[in-house]
Write an enzyme that holds these catalytic residues in place. Structure first.
Site, PDB file in Angstrom:
ATOM      1  N   GLU A   1      80.605  32.180  31.745  1.00 17.23           N
ATOM      2  CA  GLU A   1      81.715  32.126  32.708  1.00 17.23           C
ATOM      3  C   GLU A   1      81.142  31.885  34.083  1.00 17.23           C
ATOM      4  OE1 GLU A   1      84.476  35.346  33.276  1.00 17.23           O
ATOM      5  OE2 GLU A   1      84.842  35.536  31.122  1.00 17.23           O
TER       6      GLU A   1
ATOM      7  N   GLU B   1      81.914  41.005  29.097  1.00 17.11           N
ATOM      8  CA  GLU B   1      81.691  41.847  30.280  1.00 17.11           C
ATOM      9  C   GLU B   1      82.016  43.321  30.096  1.00 17.11           C
ATOM     10  OE1 GLU B   1      83.860  40.382  33.633  1.00 17.11           O
ATOM     11  OE2 GLU B   1      82.925  38.419  33.569  1.00 17.11           O
TER      12      GLU B   1
HETATM   13  O1  IFM Z   1      89.394  36.556  34.732  1.00 24.40           O
HETATM   14  C1  IFM Z   1      88.186  37.227  34.623  1.00 24.40           C
HETATM   15  C2  IFM Z   1      87.718  37.255  33.194  1.00 24.40           C
HETATM   16  O2  IFM Z   1      88.655  37.850  32.350  1.00 24.40           O
HETATM   17  C3  IFM Z   1      86.430  38.040  33.077  1.00 24.40           C
HETATM   18  N1  IFM Z   1      85.453  37.544  34.020  1.00 24.40           N
HETATM   19  C4  IFM Z   1      85.865  37.404  35.382  1.00 24.40           C
HETATM   20  C5  IFM Z   1      87.118  36.559  35.458  1.00 24.40           C
HETATM   21  C6  IFM Z   1      87.541  36.377  36.917  1.00 24.40           C
HETATM   22  O3  IFM Z   1      87.798  37.603  37.492  1.00 24.40           O
END
Ligand code: IFM
Length: 455
Positions: A365, A177
C-alpha cells in the site's frame, strides 16, 4: 556501496523496475463492498461502530460504500483498463462466517469465488488479504482480539477461505496492518470496536502475532504453490532535537508502533528494552508461544504513508508512553493531515531488508488523499500523480541499492470509506461519485495507464 540518490521521478519508466515486478491496486472489504447485511452476511465490528453516533467524522457508514459487492465486474475491468496486473482485496469474515465460527454462509463465499473468477477472466491476478479489520461482531462480544480463543476462530476462518479459493489464488497476505487495527481498536478507541485499554491492546497484539503464524501454516497446508506474506504499516519516527530524552521517546514509540508487530514473527521476541511497559505482554505469553509465533514469510508487504516527529509528552491514558507530534511547517500536508515524505518509503524498505529475515518485499500500500473535484468528466489531481512519481522513485532507489522489492500496489483503485474519517478523504485513482456510484478515472489513474503501457 554508497546509496544512490533517487532517480528523477518524471523520467521513470515501467521497465526500470524489471519484467518480474508486480503492479497492482489494493482495497478492502469494509471500505468498498457495501451490502452490509446482504445475502446472509452477519454484522462486523465496523457495522456496529459506524451505526453508533459520533464515531465517524462525517457521520457516514460503510453500508453502501462503493457497492463493490455488485459492481466488482466493472471495477475489475477498470483495474485491467488502467494496466495493473493485480487486484488486492480482502475477505469480510462475517460475510463468510456470520457469527465468526460454525455455519458457513455459502452465498458470501460464492461472492469471493466470483470475484476471483472475474479477476482471472480479465487477466488480473487476485491477491487476497485474509483480514482487513472487519471482525464478526459476535466474536467481538466475546472479547475479540483480546481473547486468546481468537487463535482457534481465526484458524477456522483461514481454513474455510483457503479451501474454497486456494485452487485459484496463490498470493495471500494474512493481515493488513496489525498496528492500525490493534492500536486504533484497543488503545485509542478511534477504530472499531472502540476499546481503550492498554492491557487489552497488549493481549490483542500477542494474539494477532500468533495468528500470523497460524494463518501462514493453514494457507501453506491448503494452497499448492502458495505465496504467503503479510503486511505492515511502517512509520519511521523522527525527533527534532538531539537529546537523550527525545531519542528514548522515539525508540519507545517505534517499539509500540512498528517493532511489536514485526519482530516476534521474525523470532526476535518483543522489543521490551526500548519500551519497558511492553514487558506486560508477558502476562499473555504461554508455553511455546515464542517458538510457535515465528514465521518464515515468502514475502513481506511494506505499507507506507508518512513519517512522524516524536515529542516526549507523557499522556495519562498511555501511562507515560511518549506520543507524536507533527512538523507541518516544512512539509506538504495531505487531506489526512499527514506529511508527504517520500524518502521515508526508502527508509522503511531498507529497514525491513536489514533484518535479513525476508527475501522478497513488496509495497502493498502507498497512496495519498488530496482534495479532489469532479469537473465535468474530469478530476485533475496533479498532487497525487507527483506523490506517486516521488514514491516510485524511492522504490527504485531502494531496488538499485539492493533491496529486493518485487511489487507495488497503489492505495487505492477508487475512493472509499476511510474509516473514522468517513468519505471525505479520497485516496482513489478513480473518483467515486457516491450518490450515483459513477466511477471517473482521475488524471493520476490515466498517468498510471500511460506509465504501465496500457493507454
Ligand atoms: O485506508 C487505509 C487502509 O485501510 C489501511 N492502510 C492505510 C489506508 C489509508 O489510511
Amino acid at each position: 556501496m554508497a546509496p544512490m540518490t533517487a532517480p528523477s521521478p518524471s523520467e521513470l519508466t515501467k521497465s526500470d523496475f524489471g519484467d518480474d515486478f508486480t503492479w497492482g491496486v489494493a482495497h478492502a472489504s469494509y471500505q468498498v463492498e457495501g451490502a452490509w447485511d446482504a445475502d446472509g452476511k452477519g454484522p462486523s465490528i465496523w457495522d456496529t461502530f459506524t451505526h453508533k453516533p459520533r464515531k465517524i467524522k462525517d457521520g457516514s457508514t460503510g453500508d453502501e460504500a462503493c457497492d463493490f459487492y455488485h459492481r466488482y465486474p466493472e471495477d475489475t475491468a477498470l483495474v485491467k483498463e488502467l494496466g495493473f496486473e493485480a487486484q488486492r482485496f480482502s475477505i469480510s469474515w462475517p460475510r463468510v462466517l456470520p457469527t465468526g465460527t460454525g455455519q458457513v454462509n455459502q452465498k458470501g463465499l460464492d461472492f469471493y469465488s466470483r470475484v476471483v473468477d472475474e479477476c482471472l477472466a480479465a487477466g488480473v491476478e487476485p491477491w487476497i488479504t485474509i483480514y482487513h479489520w472487519d471482525l464478526p461482531e459476535a466474536l467481538s462480544q466475546k472479547g475479540g482480539w483480546a481473547n486468546r480463543d481468537v487463535i482457534g476462530w481465526f484458524e477456522e476462518f483461514v481454513g474455510v477461505i483457503s479451501e474454497r479459493l486456494g485452487d485459484r489464488v496463490k498470493d495471500w497476505m494474512v493481515f493488513n496492518e496489525p498496528c492500525s487495527f490493534i492500536q486504533g481498536g484497543y488503545l485509542s478507541g478511534v477504530h472499531a470496536p472502540g476499546v481503550r485499554s492498554f492491557a487489552k491492546m497488549l493481549a490483542a497484539s500477542h494474539h494477532v502475532n500468533l495468528c500470523q503464524a497460524v494463518g501462514a501454516r493453514v494457507l501453506r497446508a491448503n494452497v499448492a504453490d502458495s505465496n504467503v506474506g503479510t503486511t505492515h504499516i511502517l512509520t519511521p519516527m523522527r525527533t527534532n532535537r538531539d537529546s537523550e530524552r527525545h531519542r528514548r521517546a522515539a525508540a519507545a514509540i517505534d517499539a509500540f508502533a512498528n517493532r511489536i508487530f514485526i519482530e516476534p514473527n521474525f523470532g526476535l521476541g518483543y522489543p521490551t528494552e526500548d519500551a519497558p511497559l511492553m514487558q506486560r505482554v508477558e502476562r499473555y505469553v504461554q508455553g511455546d508461544d515464542m517458538r510457535d509465533i515465528v514465521v518464515d514469510w515468502d514475502f513481506f508487504g511494506v505499507q507506507y504513508y508518512t513519517r512522524v516527529l516524536v515529542k516526549p509528552v507523557p499522556i495519562p491514558l498511555l501511562r507515560g508512553i511518549p506520543w507524536i507530534s507533527k512538523d507541518h511547517k516544512n512539509y506538504e500536508i495531505t487531506a489526512m493531515g499527514w506529511e508527504v515524505q517520500p524518502d521515508g518509503l526508502y527508509e522503511s524498505l531498507q529497514r525491513v531488508h536489514a533484518y535479513g529475515k525476508v527475501d522478497r518485499l513488496l509495497v502493498t500500500e502507498n497512496g495519498v488523499a488530496v482534495p479532489d473535484h469532479l469537473v465535468g468528466d474530469r478530476v485533475r489531481d496533479p498532487r497525487r500523480t507527483a506523490f506517486y512519481q516521488d514514491h516510485l522513485a524511492e522504490v527504485l532507489r531502494a531496488k538499485r541499492d539492493g533491496v529486493p522489492v518485487e511489487g507495488y500496489f497503489c492505495w487505492s483503485l477508487m475512493d472509499n470509506f476511510e474509516w473514522a474519517a468517513g468519505y471525505v478523504p479520497r485516496f482513489g485513482l478513480t473518483y467515486v461519485d457516491y450518490p450515483t456510484q459513477r466511477r471517473v478515472v482521475k488524471d493520476s489513474g490515466r498517468w498510471f495507464q500511460q506509465f504501465l503501457g496500457a493507454a
